[in-house]
Structures are given as C-alpha cells and as structure tokens.
Motif scaffolding. Structure first.
Motif, short mmCIF file in Angstrom:
data_model
loop_
_atom_site.label_atom_id
_atom_site.label_comp_id
_atom_site.label_asym_id
_atom_site.label_seq_id
_atom_site.Cartn_x
_atom_site.Cartn_y
_atom_site.Cartn_z
N TRP A 93 0.83 -1.20 0.00
CA TRP A 93 0.00 0.00 0.00
C TRP A 93 0.86 1.26 0.00
O TRP A 93 0.56 2.21 -0.72
CB TRP A 93 -0.93 0.01 1.21
CG TRP A 93 -1.97 1.08 1.11
CD1 TRP A 93 -3.19 0.98 0.52
CD2 TRP A 93 -1.85 2.42 1.59
NE1 TRP A 93 -3.83 2.19 0.60
CE2 TRP A 93 -3.04 3.09 1.25
CE3 TRP A 93 -0.87 3.11 2.26
CZ2 TRP A 93 -3.27 4.41 1.58
CZ3 TRP A 93 -1.09 4.44 2.57
CH2 TRP A 93 -2.28 5.08 2.24
N VAL A 94 1.92 1.28 0.79
CA VAL A 94 2.78 2.47 0.88
C VAL A 94 3.47 2.73 -0.46
O VAL A 94 3.48 3.87 -0.95
CB VAL A 94 3.81 2.31 2.02
CG1 VAL A 94 4.90 3.37 1.94
CG2 VAL A 94 3.12 2.36 3.37
N VAL A 95 4.01 1.69 -1.09
CA VAL A 95 4.67 1.87 -2.39
C VAL A 95 3.63 2.25 -3.45
O VAL A 95 3.89 3.07 -4.33
CB VAL A 95 5.47 0.61 -2.78
CG1 VAL A 95 6.05 0.74 -4.17
CG2 VAL A 95 6.58 0.36 -1.78
N GLY A 96 2.43 1.68 -3.34
CA GLY A 96 1.36 2.06 -4.27
C GLY A 96 0.95 3.51 -4.09
O GLY A 96 0.64 4.20 -5.07
N PHE A 97 0.93 3.99 -2.86
CA PHE A 97 0.61 5.40 -2.61
C PHE A 97 1.68 6.31 -3.19
O PHE A 97 1.36 7.35 -3.80
CB PHE A 97 0.43 5.65 -1.11
CG PHE A 97 0.01 7.04 -0.78
CD1 PHE A 97 -1.29 7.46 -1.04
CD2 PHE A 97 0.90 7.94 -0.22
CE1 PHE A 97 -1.68 8.75 -0.75
CE2 PHE A 97 0.52 9.23 0.08
CZ PHE A 97 -0.78 9.64 -0.18
N ILE A 98 2.94 5.96 -3.01
CA ILE A 98 4.03 6.73 -3.62
C ILE A 98 3.90 6.70 -5.14
O ILE A 98 4.11 7.72 -5.81
CB ILE A 98 5.39 6.19 -3.14
CG1 ILE A 98 5.57 6.45 -1.65
CG2 ILE A 98 6.54 6.82 -3.93
CD1 ILE A 98 6.75 5.74 -1.02
#
Length: 142
Positions: A93-98
């Motif tokens: 999720w964090v890498v997808g948000f970035i």
C-alpha cells in the motif's frame, strides 16, 4: 447411543478478504501494463488509465489491509505468518501510494519512475496474494 455434532472451523481467509485480496493484483497489473503502453505509444490516455487503476488498487489494498489487521487478532498458531502477510500488504500500500503521487505529475514527468514503481507494486501484490491464499489458506485447513 449418543449423537454428537462436531463443528469444523474455517481456518482460511474470510470470503470478503479473499475477494479484496484477489482484486489488488489485476488492478496493479493493469496499471503496469498501462504504463508500458504509454512508454510504447506516448498516448497520454494510458497514464490516466494507470492513475485510476492505481487508485482502485489502493482502495482494495487498504480494505484487504484492514481485514489482515483483524486477522492478526484471530490468528492462533500462525501469528508470525499473519504478521508477515500484514506487513507485506502494508508495504504494497505504501509503495502504491508513492506510485500514485508519482503518477500525479504530468505524463512525461512521471515516466521512468512511475513505470518502475508500477512493476514493483505489481510484484509486491503478487507476493501478498500468493502468501494470503496459499499460506493462510483459502478454506479448510492451512
């Protein structure tokens, strides 16, 4: 003669959790393929497709993350595996948000970074889906 009924408890994923988990891989994969199509054709609409697919992937990934958090509390013998699964979904999720923030730039400005991040998120989503279904079980005993 005494008749007893044994209850079989499901140890796998909840069906809603399975649906949410199964949804993130095609959305992130579609975003990576849209980024590849933009790199090949330079048609700006592909970046818009990728942005919307990433947004959908983030929604389903966040809901699957919430289900995984709930699953942490009911994991009896698989606590470490459930923790790894939760953190893998969190990193996805964090890498997808970035990746969504990178895709918010103009089409050419996001180009090599957005495509690479889409590939990384797709690989992470594939690993999370594999771990969720094949290690935690899709039903029955895992």
């Amino acid at each position: 003669m005494i008749a007893t009924a044994e209850r079989a408890y499901r140890s796998g994923l909840h069906p809603l959790h399975g649906i949410l988990l199964a949804s993130i891989l095609p959305l992130y994969l579609g975003a990576a393929l849209s980024d590849y199509a933009y790199a090949s054709t330079y048609y700006i609409q592909w970046t818009h497709f990728a942005s919307w697919l990433i947004a959908g992937g983030l929604v389903f990934n966040g809901l699957a993350l919430l289900c995984a958090l709930i699953g942490l509390f009911r994991a009896d013998g698989r606590r470490r595996l459930s923790l790894v699964y939760f953190f893998l979904l969190l990193v996805t999720w964090v890498v997808g948000f970035i990746n969504a923030l990178v895709h918010a730039k103009d089409a050419w400005g996001m180009m090599p970074t957005g495509f690479v991040l889409s590939i990384v998120v797709t690989v992470l989503a594939c690993a999370a889906t594999w771990l969720g279904f094949f290690r935690l079980g899709a039903g029955g005993k895992a």
